[in-house]
Scaffold this active site. Sequence first.
Site, PDB file in Angstrom:
ATOM      1  N   HIS A 194     -37.487  78.064  42.500  1.00 10.67           N
ATOM      2  CA  HIS A 194     -38.426  78.518  43.520  1.00 10.67           C
ATOM      3  C   HIS A 194     -38.297  77.610  44.751  1.00 10.67           C
ATOM      4  O   HIS A 194     -37.916  76.432  44.625  1.00 10.67           O
ATOM      5  CB  HIS A 194     -39.861  78.468  42.988  1.00 10.67           C
ATOM      6  CG  HIS A 194     -40.183  79.551  42.003  1.00 10.67           C
ATOM      7  ND1 HIS A 194     -41.474  79.898  41.655  1.00 10.67           N
ATOM      8  CD2 HIS A 194     -39.362  80.381  41.300  1.00 10.67           C
ATOM      9  CE1 HIS A 194     -41.435  80.887  40.786  1.00 10.67           C
ATOM     10  NE2 HIS A 194     -40.178  81.191  40.540  1.00 10.67           N
ATOM     11  N   GLU A 241     -40.450  75.986  46.479  1.00 15.63           N
ATOM     12  CA  GLU A 241     -41.212  74.733  46.435  1.00 15.63           C
ATOM     13  C   GLU A 241     -40.518  73.676  45.581  1.00 15.63           C
ATOM     14  O   GLU A 241     -40.485  72.497  45.925  1.00 15.63           O
ATOM     15  CB  GLU A 241     -42.628  74.962  45.865  1.00 15.63           C
ATOM     16  CG  GLU A 241     -43.446  75.996  46.614  1.00 15.63           C
ATOM     17  CD  GLU A 241     -43.326  77.386  45.996  1.00 15.63           C
ATOM     18  OE1 GLU A 241     -42.186  77.838  45.739  1.00 15.63           O
ATOM     19  OE2 GLU A 241     -44.365  78.017  45.791  1.00 15.63           O
ATOM     20  N   CYS A 285     -44.972  75.658  40.317  1.00 19.07           N
ATOM     21  CA  CYS A 285     -44.802  74.937  41.582  1.00 19.07           C
ATOM     22  C   CYS A 285     -46.045  74.117  41.933  1.00 19.07           C
ATOM     23  O   CYS A 285     -45.931  73.015  42.472  1.00 19.07           O
ATOM     24  CB  CYS A 285     -44.467  75.927  42.690  1.00 19.07           C
ATOM     25  SG  CYS A 285     -42.845  76.687  42.425  1.00 19.07           S
ATOM     26  N   CYS A 309     -46.938  79.394  42.508  1.00 22.04           N
ATOM     27  CA  CYS A 309     -47.263  79.726  41.116  1.00 22.04           C
ATOM     28  C   CYS A 309     -47.693  78.441  40.398  1.00 22.04           C
ATOM     29  O   CYS A 309     -47.632  77.348  40.969  1.00 22.04           O
ATOM     30  CB  CYS A 309     -46.035  80.333  40.422  1.00 22.04           C
ATOM     31  SG  CYS A 309     -44.727  79.109  40.136  1.00 22.04           S
TER      32      CYS A 309
END
Lengths: 152, 152
Positions: A50, A52, A83, A80
């Site tokens: 992801h 992040e 993260c 999410c």
Amino acid sequence: MSTSMHAAFRQAEKAKALDEVPVGAVLVCDGDIIARAHNLVMMRKDPTAHAEILVIQEGALALDTIFLSNCDLYVTLEPCAMCAQAIAFARVRRLYFGAYDPKGGGIDHGARIFSQKTCHHIPEVYGGILESKCSSILINFFKNKRTLNAPK
Amino acid sequence: MSTSMHAAFRQAEKAKALDEVPVGAVLVCDGDIIARAHNLVMMRKDPTAHAEILVIQEGALALDTIFLSNCDLYVTLEPCAMCAQAIAFARVRRLYFGAYDPKGGGIDHGARIFSQKTCHHIPEVYGGILESKCSSILINFFKNKRTLNAPK
């Protein structure tokens, strides 16, 4: 603040160009962007890639520390739970995010990571920055996917 | 089952030898260990480099897919919220863990990731496998740290 979210948005556009879910992030330290990343799950065949996670990894390497206490993270979508917990581990100072994510978010929705008693670091959180733009790119991405996959 | 947790424990011992928090993991597919990893947060200067994240990344690369639906993950400590969410993203079939972690765990404690209504994949979970051994290595690691850091 808005300039940094625009930079994060440009990362989301780069993800879109690669047919990745368009989410982008930047990490800002002392007024400078020190790391930029976007979602790379499909390209890297890595379910954890992801925006992040990648921007934290890049920022930690750049500053040679696992604690990003003087850094602010800008991301186009509500992080999410994975993260959000990574943001807590990295002790990010402030989190700015664009679109809210009722289905997959872990800040204002779902696991609400920063509201857990066991969460050892809670950044300042500002949601809804450049919200319409950050949301539209995702809505259009998934709309196109559905159109492409619709029966002929 | 116990053999695989012993393999995960050997990974924890490798972490300890590097002065990393001793947590280890292996990923098993069709009876074979296809990935091994241990905590590498300090060595890599990466706050996300937990054993579970690394073993998922290695396993996904090995199988050339982001979905580890036929895989079982063995880890010596209850996964945190970050790793639990990564396990859900990767659609790991079964999760076996060693020691429970009331302070940092995200399965039976804290964010309880798999109990969230928004969690889209829930593996079968078995905690407390080889618990005493997996717990002792952590307790002794932190005891030694405190002794080393105690005032002379």
